[in-house]
Design an enzyme around this catalytic site. Structure first.
Site, PDB file in Angstrom:
ATOM      1  N   LYS A  77      14.678  36.660  60.668  1.00  0.00           N
ATOM      2  CA  LYS A  77      13.338  37.015  60.184  1.00  0.00           C
ATOM      3  C   LYS A  77      13.239  38.520  59.996  1.00  0.00           C
ATOM      4  CE  LYS A  77      11.183  33.538  63.143  1.00  0.00           C
ATOM      5  NZ  LYS A  77      11.506  33.695  64.580  1.00  0.00           N
TER       6      LYS A  77
ATOM      7  N   LYS B 229      19.527  48.819  71.176  1.00  0.00           N
ATOM      8  CA  LYS B 229      18.455  49.797  70.939  1.00  0.00           C
ATOM      9  C   LYS B 229      18.791  51.130  71.630  1.00  0.00           C
ATOM     10  CE  LYS B 229      13.604  49.742  70.062  1.00  0.00           C
ATOM     11  NZ  LYS B 229      12.390  48.968  69.962  1.00  0.00           N
TER      12      LYS B 229
ATOM     13  N   LYS C  51      23.930  37.646  59.965  1.00  0.00           N
ATOM     14  CA  LYS C  51      23.170  36.499  60.480  1.00  0.00           C
ATOM     15  C   LYS C  51      21.809  36.451  59.788  1.00  0.00           C
ATOM     16  CE  LYS C  51      20.211  36.289  64.072  1.00  0.00           C
ATOM     17  NZ  LYS C  51      19.299  35.274  64.593  1.00  0.00           N
TER      18      LYS C  51
HETATM   19  P1  ADP Z   1      15.068  35.253  64.184  1.00  0.00           P
HETATM   20  O1  ADP Z   1      16.424  35.806  64.590  1.00  0.00           O
HETATM   21  O2  ADP Z   1      15.021  34.933  62.762  1.00  0.00           O
HETATM   22  O3  ADP Z   1      13.912  36.108  64.649  1.00  0.00           O
HETATM   23  P2  ADP Z   1      14.463  33.609  66.440  1.00  0.00           P
HETATM   24  O4  ADP Z   1      15.023  34.710  67.285  1.00  0.00           O
HETATM   25  O5  ADP Z   1      13.014  33.331  66.614  1.00  0.00           O
HETATM   26  O6  ADP Z   1      14.866  33.882  64.923  1.00  0.00           O
HETATM   27  O7  ADP Z   1      15.278  32.295  66.702  1.00  0.00           O
HETATM   28  C1  ADP Z   1      14.764  31.014  66.914  1.00  0.00           C
HETATM   29  C2  ADP Z   1      15.914  30.041  67.055  1.00  0.00           C
HETATM   30  O8  ADP Z   1      16.639  29.949  65.824  1.00  0.00           O
HETATM   31  C3  ADP Z   1      16.940  30.480  68.123  1.00  0.00           C
HETATM   32  O9  ADP Z   1      17.440  29.325  68.751  1.00  0.00           O
HETATM   33  C4  ADP Z   1      18.003  31.143  67.302  1.00  0.00           C
HETATM   34  O10 ADP Z   1      19.265  31.137  67.930  1.00  0.00           O
HETATM   35  C5  ADP Z   1      18.011  30.284  66.050  1.00  0.00           C
HETATM   36  N1  ADP Z   1      18.504  31.055  64.912  1.00  0.00           N
HETATM   37  C6  ADP Z   1      17.896  32.134  64.341  1.00  0.00           C
HETATM   38  N2  ADP Z   1      18.629  32.600  63.317  1.00  0.00           N
HETATM   39  C7  ADP Z   1      19.741  31.813  63.246  1.00  0.00           C
HETATM   40  C8  ADP Z   1      20.884  31.793  62.379  1.00  0.00           C
HETATM   41  N3  ADP Z   1      21.013  32.663  61.397  1.00  0.00           N
HETATM   42  N4  ADP Z   1      21.819  30.849  62.604  1.00  0.00           N
HETATM   43  C9  ADP Z   1      21.696  29.941  63.603  1.00  0.00           C
HETATM   44  N5  ADP Z   1      20.630  29.898  64.433  1.00  0.00           N
HETATM   45  C10 ADP Z   1      19.662  30.825  64.267  1.00  0.00           C
END
Ligand code: ADP
Ligand code: TRP
Length: 330
Positions: A200, A118, A197
């Site tokens: 959300k 950021k 990756k």
């Molecule tokens: P996002 O990145 O979608 O906001 P979160 O940060 O809430 O998701 O992640 C929740 C869990 O899911 C964490 O353990 C994160 O490492 C895992 N996770 C999120 N996206 C991925 C991905 N594309 N591949 C593997 N693990 C993921």
């Protein structure tokens, strides 16, 4: 059930900041379930304090908190065999965070990705984003976790947690257990529809509980190159292959890899296959999710029981941490 000497404490959290997707399931929740199956003490929570660093919308926050709780249960986290709770129902985690901030060097947090990115983009970061990893360390250390199942993107945060625990132990004597990240290689980073990756916040997700039509549309919009059906293709350079892999055992996958290499496999056929496997895998969970929508009291009861269980170990830990630093417990 494991012998008690092999029994580990497991913790992990997901922010209720959007709809859960394949990356969340294969990168995290699937491993949560394995640890439950193995008989470990498991604590899984909705990181709503963390979600406030990206979401400033009261109603959306309440809605996502409720829906993510239903998602956890529908995805197969059995509330009878693990604690499912809301981070904010254990506000002591913020007190522990404060004790940890007092031993955390600025430089450690300045190196963390979310904050660094950021600032590098020229945006001003708030203190919540800067302090985010210290709250995460408190989430983990408050239960004396041995292992933390997460995706690759969270590895740095677990390393920072270990560093913070060591700084605390150096100042106050051996107090915290150092947690290990648990990140299986094959699902460490699930790619999104655009190859970055899956997240959300990137608009590139395949959402587990979206309406069927929307899931279909998400799968059919996975990016491919312009190769024709006849062309031989390299599976290792294909987003479709990476996503198909999540749903296949190794034998089936080897068959698909051969078909990629020998030509004659079209992207349409692959997308159809992924959609059909998605429905086979998640169909029962999607139906359970719909039932849970009609049972808000049941979900509330799960969160109440979950926090009661985690408090049994977290509150004595915070009391001991206060004692360790010289804060009286009157
Ligand atoms: P996002 O990145 O979608 O906001 P979160 O940060 O809430 O998701 O992640 C929740 C869990 O899911 C964490 O353990 C994160 O490492 C895992 N996770 C999120 N996206 C991925 C991905 N594309 N591949 C593997 N693990 C993921
Ligand atoms: N930062 C994690 C994520 O975005 C969520 C999280 C908060 C977490 N506290 C945690 C994960 C403690 C594991 C352990 O995915």
């Amino acid at each position: 059930m494991k012998r008690s000497s092999d029994k580990k404490t497991i913790v992990s959290g997901i922010q209720p900041s959007g709809n859960l997707h394949l990356g969340n399931y294969f990168g995290a929740v699937q491993q949560y379930k394995q640890f439950i199956e193995q008989g470990h003490d498991c604590y899984y929570f909705l990181a709503n304090y963390h979600a406030l660093t990206s979401l400033r919308d009261r109603n959306r926050m309440l809605e996502l908190t409720r829906s993510t709780a239903a998602d956890f249960v529908a995805l197969g986290l059995d509330p009878g065999r693990c604690s499912i709770y809301l981070q904010s129902d254990l506000p002591e985690v913020c007190e522990l965070q404060w004790l940890l901030t007092t031993v955390t060097p600025m430089g450690l947090l300045e190196r963390c990705h979310a904050y660094k990115d950021k600032v590098q983009q020229g945006l001003s970061a708030d203190h919540g984003l800067f302090a985010y990893p210290v709250l995460q360390a408190a989430d983990i250390l408050i239960v004396r976790a041995d292992s933390v199942p997460v995706g690759q993107d969270q590895r740095q945060h677990i390393e920072v947690t270990r560093d913070i625990a060591e700084y605390f132990n150096t100042s106050y004597g051996e107090f915290f257990t150092l947690p290990e990240p648990f990140i299986p290689e094959s699902v460490a980073t699930v790619p999104g529809r655009d190859g970055r990756k899956m997240s959300k916040s990137y608009g590139n997700a395949i959402e587990i509980f979206a309406p069927e039509k929307q899931v279909r549309q998400q799968i059919y919009s996975i990016v491919t190159d312009s190769a024709s059906v006849e062309d031989p293709k390299d599976p290792d350079n294909s987003i479709l292959y990476c996503i198909l892999k999540l749903f296949c055992d190794s034998g089936t996958l080897a068959g698909w890899a051969d078909r990629f290499r020998s030509g004659g496999l079209g992207y349409g056929e692959l997308k159809k296959e992924i959609f059909s496997r998605f429905l086979d895998t998640f169909g029962p969970m999607r139906r359970r999710r719909q039932e849970l929508e009609k049972e808000p009291e049941y979900l509330d009861a799960i969160l109440r029981d979950g926090v009661a269980k985690v408090r049994e170990i977290a509150l004595p830990l915070v009391k001991a941490a206060r004692d360790a630093v010289g804060i009286p417990n009157h």
